[in-house]
Design a protein around this motif. Structure first.
Motif, PDB file in Angstrom:
ATOM      1  N   SER A  70       0.826  -1.617  -7.994  1.00 25.24           N
ATOM      2  CA  SER A  70      -0.014  -0.924  -7.032  1.00 25.24           C
ATOM      3  C   SER A  70      -0.804  -1.961  -6.245  1.00 25.24           C
ATOM      4  O   SER A  70      -1.134  -3.026  -6.768  1.00 25.24           O
ATOM      5  N   SER A 124      -3.426   7.397  -5.198  1.00 25.14           N
ATOM      6  CA  SER A 124      -2.328   7.434  -4.236  1.00 25.14           C
ATOM      7  C   SER A 124      -2.831   7.757  -2.829  1.00 25.14           C
ATOM      8  O   SER A 124      -2.421   7.117  -1.846  1.00 25.14           O
ATOM      9  N   ILE A 125      -3.727   8.736  -2.732  1.00 23.19           N
ATOM     10  CA  ILE A 125      -4.290   9.113  -1.430  1.00 23.19           C
ATOM     11  C   ILE A 125      -5.084   7.953  -0.831  1.00 23.19           C
ATOM     12  O   ILE A 125      -5.002   7.670   0.372  1.00 23.19           O
ATOM     13  N   TYR A 126      -5.833   7.263  -1.673  1.00 24.62           N
ATOM     14  CA  TYR A 126      -6.602   6.101  -1.202  1.00 24.62           C
ATOM     15  C   TYR A 126      -5.669   5.009  -0.683  1.00 24.62           C
ATOM     16  O   TYR A 126      -5.919   4.408   0.368  1.00 24.62           O
ATOM     17  N   PHE A 127      -4.573   4.753  -1.405  1.00 28.77           N
ATOM     18  CA  PHE A 127      -3.618   3.733  -0.984  1.00 28.77           C
ATOM     19  C   PHE A 127      -2.951   4.124   0.337  1.00 28.77           C
ATOM     20  O   PHE A 127      -2.705   3.273   1.204  1.00 28.77           O
ATOM     21  N   LEU A 128      -2.647   5.422   0.477  1.00 27.62           N
ATOM     22  CA  LEU A 128      -2.036   5.903   1.719  1.00 27.62           C
ATOM     23  C   LEU A 128      -3.012   5.729   2.881  1.00 27.62           C
ATOM     24  O   LEU A 128      -2.609   5.360   3.992  1.00 27.62           O
ATOM     25  N   ALA A 143       1.376   3.839  -3.082  1.00 20.41           N
ATOM     26  CA  ALA A 143       0.992   5.238  -2.885  1.00 20.41           C
ATOM     27  C   ALA A 143       2.104   6.179  -3.334  1.00 20.41           C
ATOM     28  O   ALA A 143       1.854   7.182  -4.010  1.00 20.41           O
ATOM     29  N   LEU A 150       1.857   8.691  -6.491  1.00 19.38           N
ATOM     30  CA  LEU A 150       1.989  10.118  -6.185  1.00 19.38           C
ATOM     31  C   LEU A 150       3.024  10.760  -7.095  1.00 19.38           C
ATOM     32  O   LEU A 150       2.811  11.848  -7.641  1.00 19.38           O
ATOM     33  N   TRP A 183       0.832  -1.203   0.000  1.00 19.42           N
ATOM     34  CA  TRP A 183       0.000   0.000   0.000  1.00 19.42           C
ATOM     35  C   TRP A 183       0.867   1.253   0.000  1.00 19.42           C
ATOM     36  O   TRP A 183       0.624   2.201  -0.739  1.00 19.42           O
TER      37      TRP A 183
END
Length: 211
Positions: free
Chosen positions: A120, A196-200, A78, A82, A74
């Motif tokens: 990802s 990226s924000i979702y993965f973070l 991210a 990003l 994750w």
């Protein structure tokens, strides 16, 4: 065998249809630099899928499915997305070639873009969960040769999707001006940053389990 192959071609095609990180990057590169560059992004993504099939065949799916490994994926995913999203926005007006012009961007760069966006968590976990089940069941209930047929069928379905998508994008590219392509690149960058924000967020949620 033919029926098994065709069934898995349809399976590969059906799961490639939803828009994901690889599709976004393919479309962006296809609009900016033409059919081949967009398709090579897809080949980069397929390379990751092929490696996952090999790992599943080798019995490493259990290791990749462990919570700590998924948490690392994750975070890595991210950071990759990003960077690629930021680069897409920053260089939205760079490396745009019109039909008939010489393309400045290298095929290697396009391939690496596809490779990076495919590494990802959403793509890896999806393969390990959905495809992992299909491929593992195939390996357990049939021969290694049938497992190979299933894997090739799935990859063929994804390849058909990629070729079809790039054919549409290449045709559309001829009627779009440079400003529109720049806007698409910016939009693609924001979409990738959104992923990226979702993965973070998923990384942070997984961290809570350990702390």
């Amino acid at each position: 065998m033919v029926t098994l192959f065709l069934a898995n071609v349809l399976l590969g095609l059906s799961i490639a249809l939803p828009v994901g990180t690889v599709t976004v990057e393919m479309t962006k590169q296809g609009l900016k630099n033409g059919f081949m560059h967009g398709w090579i992004v897809g080949l980069g993504g397929m390379t990751v899928n092929l490696l996952l099939i090999i790992l599943l065949y080798s019995g490493l799916a259990t290791f990749l499915s462990t919570p700590i490994i998924q948490m690392v994926m994750w975070l890595v995913g991210a950071l990759f997305l990003l960077y690629i999203g930021y680069d897409s926005i920053k260089n939205a007006d760079h490396d745009i070639s019109r039909p008939g012009e010489k393309v400045k961007k290298s095929f290697t760069s396009s391939y690496l873009s596809g490779l990076l966006v495919a590494i990802s968590p959403s793509n890896l976990i999806f393969w390990l969960s959905i495809f992992g089940t299909v491929l593992t069941n195939s390996l357990e209930t049939s021969s290694s040769f049938q497992f190979l047929i299933v894997g090739i069928g799935i990859l063929s379905g994804i390849l058909i999707h990629d070729l079809g998508l790039m054919t549409i994008v290449a045709g559309t590219r001829r009627i779009f001006n440079t400003l529109y392509i720049k806007r698409v690149s910016v939009a693609a960058g924001f979409v990738l940053i959104g992923f990226s924000i979702y993965f973070l967020y998923q990384f942070i949620e997984n961290m809570k389990v350990y702390f």
